[in-house]
Design a protein around this motif. Structure first.
Motif, PDB file in Angstrom:
ATOM      1  N   ASP A 145      48.210  33.038  33.277  1.00 40.25           N
ATOM      2  CA  ASP A 145      46.778  32.832  33.529  1.00 40.25           C
ATOM      3  C   ASP A 145      45.892  33.420  32.434  1.00 40.25           C
ATOM      4  O   ASP A 145      44.683  33.175  32.412  1.00 40.25           O
ATOM      5  CB  ASP A 145      46.381  33.467  34.867  1.00 40.25           C
ATOM      6  CG  ASP A 145      47.068  32.829  36.052  1.00 40.25           C
ATOM      7  OD1 ASP A 145      47.049  31.587  36.148  1.00 40.25           O
ATOM      8  OD2 ASP A 145      47.622  33.572  36.889  1.00 40.25           O
ATOM      9  N   ALA A 146      46.452  34.208  31.533  1.00 37.63           N
ATOM     10  CA  ALA A 146      45.656  34.987  30.584  1.00 37.63           C
ATOM     11  C   ALA A 146      44.753  34.139  29.692  1.00 37.63           C
ATOM     12  O   ALA A 146      43.571  34.466  29.528  1.00 37.63           O
ATOM     13  CB  ALA A 146      46.568  35.864  29.731  1.00 37.63           C
ATOM     14  N   ALA A 153      40.149  27.808  37.182  1.00 46.15           N
ATOM     15  CA  ALA A 153      39.919  29.225  37.454  1.00 46.15           C
ATOM     16  C   ALA A 153      38.431  29.525  37.284  1.00 46.15           C
ATOM     17  O   ALA A 153      37.795  29.077  36.328  1.00 46.15           O
ATOM     18  CB  ALA A 153      40.739  30.091  36.517  1.00 46.15           C
ATOM     19  N   VAL A 154      37.875  30.280  38.240  1.00 48.86           N
ATOM     20  CA  VAL A 154      36.468  30.669  38.166  1.00 48.86           C
ATOM     21  C   VAL A 154      36.302  32.187  38.191  1.00 48.86           C
ATOM     22  O   VAL A 154      35.206  32.695  37.982  1.00 48.86           O
ATOM     23  CB  VAL A 154      35.621  30.013  39.279  1.00 48.86           C
ATOM     24  CG1 VAL A 154      35.653  28.498  39.148  1.00 48.86           C
ATOM     25  CG2 VAL A 154      36.063  30.448  40.659  1.00 48.86           C
ATOM     26  N   ALA A 169      40.738  34.404  29.895  1.00 49.57           N
ATOM     27  CA  ALA A 169      39.955  34.930  28.769  1.00 49.57           C
ATOM     28  C   ALA A 169      38.675  34.123  28.612  1.00 49.57           C
ATOM     29  O   ALA A 169      37.604  34.681  28.329  1.00 49.57           O
ATOM     30  CB  ALA A 169      40.785  34.910  27.486  1.00 49.57           C
ATOM     31  N   GLU A 170      38.770  32.819  28.817  1.00 50.82           N
ATOM     32  CA  GLU A 170      37.569  31.972  28.760  1.00 50.82           C
ATOM     33  C   GLU A 170      36.631  32.278  29.927  1.00 50.82           C
ATOM     34  O   GLU A 170      35.426  32.414  29.753  1.00 50.82           O
ATOM     35  CB  GLU A 170      37.972  30.496  28.779  1.00 50.82           C
ATOM     36  CG  GLU A 170      36.792  29.561  28.720  1.00 50.82           C
ATOM     37  CD  GLU A 170      37.199  28.102  28.817  1.00 50.82           C
ATOM     38  OE1 GLU A 170      36.396  27.317  29.359  1.00 50.82           O
ATOM     39  OE2 GLU A 170      38.298  27.752  28.363  1.00 50.82           O
ATOM     40  N   VAL A 171      37.188  32.395  31.134  1.00 54.98           N
ATOM     41  CA  VAL A 171      36.378  32.684  32.324  1.00 54.98           C
ATOM     42  C   VAL A 171      35.632  34.010  32.161  1.00 54.98           C
ATOM     43  O   VAL A 171      34.478  34.136  32.561  1.00 54.98           O
ATOM     44  CB  VAL A 171      37.271  32.727  33.590  1.00 54.98           C
ATOM     45  CG1 VAL A 171      36.500  33.236  34.795  1.00 54.98           C
ATOM     46  CG2 VAL A 171      37.864  31.351  33.873  1.00 54.98           C
ATOM     47  N   THR A 178      40.375  39.740  25.008  1.00 55.61           N
ATOM     48  CA  THR A 178      41.026  38.670  24.267  1.00 55.61           C
ATOM     49  C   THR A 178      42.195  38.156  25.107  1.00 55.61           C
ATOM     50  O   THR A 178      42.671  38.852  26.013  1.00 55.61           O
ATOM     51  CB  THR A 178      41.576  39.178  22.929  1.00 55.61           C
ATOM     52  OG1 THR A 178      42.630  40.114  23.197  1.00 55.61           O
ATOM     53  CG2 THR A 178      40.487  39.819  22.076  1.00 55.61           C
ATOM     54  N   PRO A 179      42.694  36.961  24.812  1.00 56.26           N
ATOM     55  CA  PRO A 179      43.887  36.483  25.525  1.00 56.26           C
ATOM     56  C   PRO A 179      45.062  37.454  25.396  1.00 56.26           C
ATOM     57  O   PRO A 179      45.790  37.687  26.360  1.00 56.26           O
ATOM     58  CB  PRO A 179      44.193  35.139  24.854  1.00 56.26           C
ATOM     59  CG  PRO A 179      42.865  34.668  24.360  1.00 56.26           C
ATOM     60  CD  PRO A 179      42.148  35.929  23.931  1.00 56.26           C
ATOM     61  N   GLN A 180      45.230  38.052  24.216  1.00 55.93           N
ATOM     62  CA  GLN A 180      46.334  38.995  24.009  1.00 55.93           C
ATOM     63  C   GLN A 180      46.170  40.233  24.897  1.00 55.93           C
ATOM     64  O   GLN A 180      47.148  40.710  25.487  1.00 55.93           O
ATOM     65  CB  GLN A 180      46.412  39.437  22.530  1.00 55.93           C
ATOM     66  CG  GLN A 180      46.722  38.326  21.561  1.00 55.93           C
ATOM     67  CD  GLN A 180      45.477  37.480  21.186  1.00 55.93           C
ATOM     68  OE1 GLN A 180      44.338  37.756  21.580  1.00 55.93           O
ATOM     69  NE2 GLN A 180      45.713  36.414  20.449  1.00 55.93           N
ATOM     70  N   GLU A 181      44.938  40.738  24.991  1.00 55.43           N
ATOM     71  CA  GLU A 181      44.684  41.902  25.860  1.00 55.43           C
ATOM     72  C   GLU A 181      44.969  41.558  27.316  1.00 55.43           C
ATOM     73  O   GLU A 181      45.571  42.356  28.045  1.00 55.43           O
ATOM     74  CB  GLU A 181      43.240  42.382  25.706  1.00 55.43           C
ATOM     75  CG  GLU A 181      42.958  43.020  24.367  1.00 55.43           C
ATOM     76  CD  GLU A 181      41.474  43.234  24.102  1.00 55.43           C
ATOM     77  OE1 GLU A 181      41.162  44.120  23.294  1.00 55.43           O
ATOM     78  OE2 GLU A 181      40.619  42.505  24.675  1.00 55.43           O
ATOM     79  N   LEU A 182      44.553  40.373  27.731  1.00 53.73           N
ATOM     80  CA  LEU A 182      44.813  39.966  29.117  1.00 53.73           C
ATOM     81  C   LEU A 182      46.299  39.769  29.377  1.00 53.73           C
ATOM     82  O   LEU A 182      46.789  40.142  30.439  1.00 53.73           O
ATOM     83  CB  LEU A 182      44.043  38.691  29.463  1.00 53.73           C
ATOM     84  CG  LEU A 182      42.571  38.875  29.800  1.00 53.73           C
ATOM     85  CD1 LEU A 182      41.953  37.532  30.185  1.00 53.73           C
ATOM     86  CD2 LEU A 182      42.352  39.882  30.901  1.00 53.73           C
TER      87      LEU A 182
END
Length: 166
Positions: free
Chosen positions: A18-19, A77-78, A23-25, A41-45
């Motif tokens: 889901d990361a 995803a919201v 990250a966008e949400v 960031t996506p990597q952090e998530l």
């Protein structure tokens, strides 16, 4: 921990996959006005979600329960809801975040109420949330899920709580 159905939403257990979408949400700077920090960031998530997928704290004393909030119409995803369950399953610290694009549609209230119902059904006797005193939207969500403000303030946030039988 499983899937939780709500009226217009479904809460899906969080996974590392889901990361990127989350990250966008979670990219709206405004989200961090009350909770601090910056968009991840996506990597952090991915790293965070990998830890959360354990569903338990390293000492084993807390359950880490996290769900992605998805709209039923398009599975998009919201936001997310979470519960940190402690005291042998009797107490849960709850939180919710809905991305800025999807705020104002009642998604946080609907998802938080579904989470609260799930926690009550599983025997949680006390739910708590810490809310910044200027975060009126979160106060409204807390009230809709049955939490009431207390006199306890920690790190500038008021404790809201619900107790079975109160």
């Amino acid at each position: 921990m499983g899937i939780i159905a709500a009226e217009r939403l479904t809460l899906w257990p969080l996974t590392v996959q889901d990361a990127d979408e989350m990250a966008e949400v979670l990219s709206g700077e405004e989200l961090y006005a009350f909770i601090g920090g910056a968009p991840p960031t996506p990597q952090e998530l991915r790293a965070r979600y990998a830890r959360l997928e354990a569903r338990r704290s390293p000492d084993g004393r807390q359950e880490w329960l996290n769900w992605i909030i998805r709209r039923d119409t398009d599975r998009r995803a919201v936001g997310y809801v979470q519960a940190t369950v402690a005291d042998e399953g009797r107490r849960a610290e709850v939180a919710w975040v809905v991305g800025t694009t999807w705020q104002g549609h009642g998604y946080a209230s609907e998802a938080a109420a579904a989470l609260a119902g799930w926690l009550r059904a599983r025997g949680v006797a006390r739910m708590e949330a810490h809310i910044h005193p200027d975060h009126h939207a979160s106060m409204a969500v807390a009230g809709r899920m049955g939490l009431v403000p207390t006199d306890h303030v920690e790190d500038g946030e008021r404790l809201w709580a619900w107790e079975a039988g109160a």
